[in-house]
Scaffold this active site. Structure first.
Site, mmCIF file in Angstrom:
data_model
loop_
_atom_site.group_PDB
_atom_site.id
_atom_site.type_symbol
_atom_site.label_atom_id
_atom_site.label_comp_id
_atom_site.label_asym_id
_atom_site.label_seq_id
_atom_site.Cartn_x
_atom_site.Cartn_y
_atom_site.Cartn_z
ATOM 1 N N MET A 155 1.192 -0.892 0.349
ATOM 2 C CA MET A 155 0.113 0.099 0.187
ATOM 3 C C MET A 155 0.697 1.122 0.057
ATOM 4 S SD MET A 155 -3.326 0.658 -0.213
ATOM 5 C CE MET A 155 -4.354 0.063 0.561
ATOM 6 N N ARG A 157 1.946 4.721 -2.839
ATOM 7 C CA ARG A 157 1.352 5.448 -3.680
ATOM 8 C C ARG A 157 0.296 4.537 -4.485
ATOM 9 N NH1 ARG A 157 6.103 6.557 -4.108
ATOM 10 N NH2 ARG A 157 7.429 8.742 -3.039
ATOM 11 N N ARG A 239 6.375 -6.064 -10.877
ATOM 12 C CA ARG A 239 7.142 -7.161 -11.286
ATOM 13 C C ARG A 239 7.332 -8.573 -11.155
ATOM 14 N NH1 ARG A 239 8.816 -2.393 -12.983
ATOM 15 N NH2 ARG A 239 10.238 -1.182 -12.033
ATOM 16 N N GLU A 268 11.135 -10.577 -19.035
ATOM 17 C CA GLU A 268 10.522 -9.752 -19.913
ATOM 18 C C GLU A 268 11.425 -9.608 -21.218
ATOM 19 O OE1 GLU A 268 8.979 -6.049 -18.013
ATOM 20 O OE2 GLU A 268 7.873 -6.870 -16.538
ATOM 21 N N HIS A 287 4.677 -4.732 -20.593
ATOM 22 C CA HIS A 287 4.822 -3.271 -19.005
ATOM 23 C C HIS A 287 5.013 -2.173 -20.059
ATOM 24 C CE1 HIS A 287 7.864 -4.050 -15.808
ATOM 25 N NE2 HIS A 287 7.346 -2.010 -15.966
ATOM 26 N N ALA A 289 2.623 0.353 -18.270
ATOM 27 C CA ALA A 289 1.688 1.049 -16.965
ATOM 28 C C ALA A 289 1.928 2.163 -17.408
ATOM 29 C CB ALA A 289 2.006 0.321 -15.791
HETATM 30 C C1 DGY Z 1 8.464 1.400 -13.074
HETATM 31 O O1 DGY Z 1 9.143 2.934 -13.176
HETATM 32 O O2 DGY Z 1 9.669 0.662 -12.021
HETATM 33 C C2 DGY Z 1 8.110 1.070 -14.386
HETATM 34 O O3 DGY Z 1 7.840 -0.717 -13.884
HETATM 35 C C3 DGY Z 1 8.182 1.342 -15.203
HETATM 36 O O4 DGY Z 1 7.938 2.380 -15.569
#
Ligand code: DGY
Length: 336
Positions: A155, A157, A239, A268, A287, A289
C-alpha cells in the site's frame, strides 16, 4: 569540461535536451537495450549513467565505469535492476522517478482488473475468430465488481491510488498487506491491514504494488494460489518475479483462481510460445503501465534532474540511497 554521461536508451526529448545542454552525452539509440558487454564498455570513464529497468547495474558495472562515476539515474520508479548496496558502498548516488507514474499505473491496474474479470480480451478473440453467432445467455460470464473485496499487496502510492479508484468507483472494501501501516488508506478508505493469508483468503481481487526484493520474490506461488478464492482475479503491475509464473499458469488452468491481468512477466519479454499466453483467462500487456504522455515526460525530466544534481553535487530530487551523501561527496571531491 562537461561531465561524461551514458544514456542507455532514447527517452523523451524533454529529458534528453536537459542532459545534452550540460553534459558530454553518449546516447544508445538502438530500440533494444545495449548488450551487457557493450554496456560495460560504454560506461567506462563516465561520471553519470542514465539507466532503464532493463539494464543490470551491479558491482561489476560500477567498477568498470571507474572512480569518477558519481551518479546512476534510473528511468523508473522501481530499482530492482540496481544493486543499491554496491552503489552505496562505493559512494555512488542512485535516483529514481517516483510519484509521476502513480495515476497511469493505477489506471492500468484497474484496466487489467476489468479486462480479466469481464473477459474482455477473450471476447475480442472470440469476435475475431468468427465464433460470435448470437447473443448467449450463458456465455462469457465474468465476475461482478461492485461491493467486492479488494486486496492490495503493497500500500504505497500506486497501491493507494488503485484502492481509491476501486473503493470510490465500485464501492469495494479494501484489505491490504504491507510491512508498514498506511494511515491515509485506513482513514480515507477504511482500508484494513491484514496478514498475507487473510488477504489471500478474503479478497475477490488482488492487485500487486510492492517492490521486488528478497521478501517479495515468489510471494505468489502454488501455496498462495491454493488459498485464494476460485473466483478471484490477480493483477500484477509491479514486477514479474513476485509471481511464480509456472504456478500462476497451474492456478489458472486448474481453476484455483478465475483470471489474471499482468503488465509484467518473468522474464520480460515473455516468450510468445509460453503456454501461459494460450490460456483464455489471462491478459498480458508488455509492461506499459507508465506509458502515458505525461508520465513518460515527467519521468524523463526527473531522471535528467537526478543525473544533473548528482553530477553537480546537489541532493537528488528522488534519492534512493540518501544515506550515501557523505561518502558520495568524498568520492566526488576525490575525482574532481
Ligand atoms: C517503473 O517505473 O518501475 C515501471 O515499471 C516502468 O515505468
Amino acid at each position: 569540461m562537461a561531465p561524461r554521461v551514458f544514456v542507455s536508451r532514447v527517452i523523451p526529448e524533454i529529458g534528453l535536451r536537459k542532459i545534452q545542454q550540460h553534459c558530454d552525452m553518449d546516447l544508445w539509440t538502438d530500440p533494444l537495450p545495449p548488450p551487457r558487454e557493450e554496456l560495460l564498455r560504454r560506461v567506462q570513464g563516465c561520471h553519470g549513467i542514465l539507466t532503464l529497468l532493463t539494464d543490470t547495474v551491479d558491482a561489476e558495472l560500477l567498477d568498470r565505469a571507474g572512480e569518477q562515476l558519481v551518479v546512476v539515474s534510473n528511468f523508473a520508479v522501481g530499482f530492482n535492476n540496481i544493486d543499491i548496496q554496491a552503489a552505496t558502498q562505493r559512494g555512488i548516488a542512485v535516483g529514481n522517478t517516483p510519484g509521476v507514474l502513480t495515476d497511469a499505473t493505477a489506471d492500468m491496474a484497474v484496466a487489467l482488473l476489468l479486462a480479466a474479470a469481464r473477459r474482455v480480451v477473450e471476447g475480442h478473440r472470440y469476435t475475431l475468430s468468427g465464433q460470435w453467432k448470437t447473443w448467449e445467455p450463458l456465455g462469457h460470464i465474468g465476475q461482478d465488481l461492485v461491493g467486492k473485496t479488494l486486496g492490495i499487496v503493497g500500500m504505497g502510492r500506486i497501491g493507494l491510488a488503485t484502492a481509491k479508484r476501486l473503493h470510490r468507483g465500485w464501492d469495494m472494501k479494501v484489505l491490504y498487506y504491507d510491512i508498514r501501516p498506511n494511515l491515509q488508506a485506513e482513514q480515507e478508505l477504511g482500508a484494513q491491514r491484514v496478514d498475507f493469508d487473510t488477504l489471500l483468503e478474503n479478497a475477490d481481487f488482488i492487485s500487486i504494488h510492492t517492490n521486488l526484493d528478497d521478501s517479495t520474490r515468489g510471494l505468489f506461488n502454488r501455496e498462495a494460489f491454493r488459498k485464494m478464492k476460485s473466483t478471484a482475479v490477480l493483477v500484477n503491475t509491479a514486477r514479474g518475479p513476485i509471481v511464480v509464473q509456472e504456478d500462476l499458469r497451474w492456478a489458472l488452468e486448474q481453476g484455483e483462481i478465475f483470471a489474471a491481468g499482468l503488465d509484467v512477466t518473468d522474464p520480460e519479454p515473455i516468450d510468445p510460445q509460453d503456454p501461459l499466453l494460450r490460456l483464455p483467462n489471462v491478459v498480458v500487456a508488455p509492461h506499459i503501465a507508465s506509458a502515458t504522455v505525461t508520465s513518460r515526460n515527467r519521468m524523463a525530466e526527473i531522471a535528467a534532474q537526478n543525473l544533473l544534481a548528482g553530477l553537480e553535487g546537489r541532493p537528488l530530487v528522488a534519492w534512493v540511497n540518501p544515506e550515501v551523501e557523505p561518502h558520495w561527496r568524498a568520492r566526488k571531491n576525490a575525482s574532481s
